[in-house]
Design an enzyme around this catalytic site. Sequence first.
Site, PDB file in Angstrom:
ATOM      1  N   HIS A 402      13.363  16.501  34.403  1.00 15.47           N
ATOM      2  CA  HIS A 402      13.780  15.916  33.130  1.00 15.47           C
ATOM      3  C   HIS A 402      14.193  17.007  32.167  1.00 15.47           C
ATOM      4  O   HIS A 402      13.846  18.186  32.325  1.00 15.47           O
ATOM      5  CB  HIS A 402      12.671  15.062  32.508  1.00 15.47           C
ATOM      6  N   ARG A 484      14.251  21.538  19.001  1.00 16.46           N
ATOM      7  CA  ARG A 484      14.006  22.527  20.052  1.00 16.46           C
ATOM      8  C   ARG A 484      15.061  22.295  21.124  1.00 16.46           C
ATOM      9  O   ARG A 484      15.743  21.277  21.103  1.00 16.46           O
ATOM     10  CB  ARG A 484      12.584  22.420  20.611  1.00 16.46           C
TER      11      ARG A 484
END
Length: 531
Positions: A402, A484
């Site tokens: 992922h 992020r």
Amino acid sequence: MGETPLSPELIRPAASTDPAETFAAAARLIERAAGIVGAANVSAADDVDDYLDAYALGDRRTFLPGGAVRPAEAEQVQAVVRAAGELGVPLWPIGRGKNLGYGGPAPRVPGSVVIDLTRMNRVLTVDDQTAYAIVEPGVSFFELHDELLQRGSRLWASVPDLGWGSVVGNALERGYGYTAHGDHQQFVCGLEVVLPSGELIRTGMGALPGSEAWPLYRGGFGPGLEGLFMQSNLGIVTKMGVWLMPRPERFAACRIAIDSEEALPQLVDAMRELKLDGTVDGVVNAANAVGVAAGMSPRERWYGGDGVVPDDVVRLLADDLGIGLWNVKCAFYGSDALLDLKEQRLRGAIAAIPGSTVIVHRYDGTASADEVEPVDHFAAGIPGMLLAEGVRWRANGTGGAHIGLCPVSPLTGEHVVEASRIMRTHIEAAGFDYIGGWLGTARHAVNVLMIFFDAADPVEAEKVRVAFSELVPLLAAKGYGEYRAHLEFMDTVAAQFSWNDGALLEFVRTLKQAVDPQGILAPGKQGIWPR
């Protein structure tokens, strides 16, 4: 003032060193580091499989380390940093290397030596009176939780979804948990940091010899510096003070569900008001039905066809699991009398949303992990690994992977729905299921898109790369910036923060040049490169 995104190609300077030279210099550093940390605590370039990106978009060796060093104390970190400066070797510090979906332990620049702080895993202090701990960067959430239990402490730590990560690393990357202390960066107080020169500093009151207020008062005397070392390549944190939550008399773990997409704006706005007025104490955690299902079993349980999971199948799986199309977890704490008032307020606010349900479970603050339902562990700061199998959703095998896309927006129904719409439209057009959610504080939302893919399939991995690259500027154009980013996209994300011709980026580069003119520490992290 320029507001056009910067060119990612201009953010990263042209490589000035031949990669072969970087790897050769890394080998020399590994040889020297063996004398500092012991030969058993270094890895050469031919033994770095543990430091590759497990969820890489393509070749796992794209971000290949030149070796790894595992110090056990701050003095060894200092010595390794000084040696790296002498040899001109870039270093990539990691706490436990579990920042999966963002590159894991792999370095931004191939040939960098990973400075792995896993052996620095001591809980140095737990103070029950003023409710803090001081921990080293190798301490995991499991280890901190166990240490608090072993000491008979009255304190709880906030934990994220997976307990194997570093308490320090998670806070420095601005990670989240779900107790009243769930916005982890807000509960950091006092850092010990090795600078790129090898010098050791302590922030705030830690600079005053003998001060016991180091982990209690951030201000110190002069500028506050903690923020400079978050998502940063200006130093290596070797100790961190973290405020902990006193164990409550009672707590309530709440689950809220709505059965239509149309009700999402009302749900978001209701949760904001419940956060603002103090009814809900913890970070709000929301997930769509596919997101909940992905954490429980492979996709084939409900759908084995091509393309994205159809809406009618999504409704069937929601009914099968007894969940809504959108689902919220949140918590509050206190005496039963206080919980009665909070629950009444919560139920009243949610009842105004058509097709909504509320489930509340209450527990004693002294309840053990076995006495709290696993799905409610989040509320009690009990670490676990419940969501680790989510990568099986798309690839029920070794290739499951992922990557996370997490733009920040105001916590309003309008903004969360718009961010969700952009992400869903684009990712489904690329052939991937929309596994969405959001984390809510009182004022902002981190809108979460988890892209599950088969890393063993290069065609699928390339589709993810393209979709991610396109989504970042699409979201930024609406004012939704990433908080992020994966290694591959740090420059792309940094390029979106372009107000006043990228003045913020230039300022941080000026700081980088001042403290790390050789660019030894984590070059390229968050798009911050040496000049």
